[in-house]
Write an enzyme that holds these catalytic residues in place. Structure first.
Site, short mmCIF file in Angstrom:
data_model
loop_
_atom_site.label_atom_id
_atom_site.label_comp_id
_atom_site.label_asym_id
_atom_site.label_seq_id
_atom_site.Cartn_x
_atom_site.Cartn_y
_atom_site.Cartn_z
N LYS A 91 0.87 -1.20 0.00
CA LYS A 91 0.00 0.00 0.00
C LYS A 91 0.89 1.23 0.00
CE LYS A 91 -4.51 0.76 0.65
NZ LYS A 91 -5.47 -0.25 0.25
N1 GLU Z 1 -7.36 0.10 -2.88
C1 GLU Z 1 -8.16 -1.06 -3.07
C2 GLU Z 1 -8.17 -1.92 -1.82
O1 GLU Z 1 -7.97 -1.42 -0.74
C3 GLU Z 1 -7.78 -1.83 -4.34
C4 GLU Z 1 -6.37 -2.34 -4.40
C5 GLU Z 1 -5.97 -2.91 -5.73
O2 GLU Z 1 -6.76 -2.96 -6.65
O3 GLU Z 1 -4.81 -3.31 -5.83
O4 GLU Z 1 -8.46 -3.08 -1.86
#
Ligand code: GLU
Length: 387
Positions: A106
């Site tokens: 992240k």
């Molecule tokens: N930000 C989204 C989540 O928290 C999607 C992450 C992604 O598609 O890699 O799951």
């Protein structure tokens, strides 16, 4: 919102809660509670008036045992190193719950995007992408949208990466616009998985969603789309919508499409609020919306909580489909995306129910961690040791 609860500590507590029920050594478990590495960088960017501003930015690569690190990038003034670490850990367990071949990562920039022009946001994003370049790649770490980012930012990251690398590699990032290599159904995917989880939850609990009353906390990309599908596909009535800026309530039902978009974050429900929650079933569209204390109160009160790592996993699942399409240079119809997503969420739900019933677990969150930790630990152990 309970700002003093550290989300990274919440993540570690959730893992400890599940650890009691699984046969994983303390050493491996420790590994599963800490990120492998965290990039912290200060982005110095020129604003439109010629002055410079410095932005704190992070990328946490939590665990890569099941595949490349995967997870979004958020732009928010509340972004911290610990928040990003927690969110990257949740991605590991989310990808394992729906059994897609990724680890978790992240990123985030401490910024309120509303205060900056489009040109400034483009320079900030490209600056971050330049810092990320040595770490990311279709087989290494694949960013995606998160709070306050979307197709536009992903297109910029892709273009920066491809320009610097002198190649075309659309699978370096997901959540792109369709013409830049995005997938049908990606924008709605997170909200769709919340609806699918609610559908499966009602079926499991032998309740009829048609005519059920629904309150939606947080009304960003996840909550607003979930509300729309919960009305249109399940026939439930969305009667209340709330977020950090206020709430609207209408006992006869709101038009979910007419309410303006705002976003849900971690710790939206703490133990005090949990004592007042009137719902029988909670389905988490945001990441980490309940504090561990809130979770304990709701478990005591026999409120069923269907956790974020399944209920919002549609976003990363369709990111996976996007990445597969990018690698094959062959694009799917929306119908295929919707069908495959449905299958992944149903199978993920069944995995949770099996663990919940067979191991007599206290909650579906613990069930999710039991399933996910076992998958990650198996992958780690199967790969053998390396000095
Ligand atoms: N930000 C989204 C989540 O928290 C999607 C992450 C992604 O598609 O890699 O799951």
């Amino acid at each position: 919102m309970s700002g003093d609860v550290n989300p990274f500590e919440s993540l570690q507590e959730q893992i400890d809660d599940a650890a009691e029920y699984i046969d994983v050594g303390a050493d491996v478990l420790k590994r599963l509670k800490h990120p492998e590495r965290v990039l912290e960088t200060s982005l110095t960017v020129e604003l439109d008036d010629g002055s410079l501003e410095v932005f704190q930015a992070y990328r946490s690569q939590f665990n890569g045992d099941r595949g490349p690190y995967k997870g979004g990038v958020r732009y928010h003034p509340g972004v911290t190193r610990d928040e990003v670490k927690a969110l990257s850990g949740w991605m590991v367990y989310k990808c394992a719950v729906v059994d897609i071949p990724y680890g978790g990562g992240k990123g985030g920039i401490e910024i309120d995007p509303i205060d900056y022009s489009d040109a400034e946001l483009e320079r900030i994003t490209r600056s971050f992408a330049t810092e990320l370049r040595p770490l990311i790649g279709a087989d290494r770490d694949i960013p995606a949208p998160d709070v306050n980012t979307g197709q536009r930012e992903m297109n910029w990251i892709k273009d920066t990466y491809e320009t610097l690398e002198g190649t075309t590699e659309p699978g370096v990032v997901t959540g792109k616009a369709i013409d830049s290599g995005g997938s049908c159904g990606r924008v709605e995917a997170t909200g769709r998985s919340t609806m699918l989880t609610a559908r499966e939850a009602f079926d499991y609990l032998d309740k009829d969603p048609a005519g059920a009353t629904v309150a939606v906390q947080g009304y960003g990309n996840a909550g607003s789309v979930a509300a729309k599908f919960i009305e249109s596909e399940l026939g439930a009535d969305v009667v209340a919508v709330s977020d950090s800026s206020g709430a609207v309530y209408h006992p006869d039902g709101l038009d979910a499409r007419a309410v303006k978009q705002y976003t849900a974050l971690e710790n939206a429900i703490d133990a005090d609020l949990a004592r007042d929650v009137g719902a029988d079933v909670i389905v988490e569209a945001a990441n980490g919306p309940l504090t561990p204390d809130a979770d304990a109160v709701l478990t005591d009160r026999d409120v069923y909580v269907f956790p974020d790592v399944l209920a919002n996993a549609g976003g990363v699942t369709v990111s996976y489909f996007e990445w597969v399409q990018n690698r094959q240079r062959f694009y799917w119809t929306e119908e295929r995306v919707v069908e495959e997503l449905d299958r992944h969420i149903v199978e993920g739900f069944e995995g949770l129910v099996d663990a919940y019933e067979q191991k007599e677990l206290p909650s579906f969150r613990t069930a999710a961690y039991v399933v996910a930790i076992e998958r990650v630990a198996d992958a780690y152990e199967e790969s053998g040791s390396w000095p």
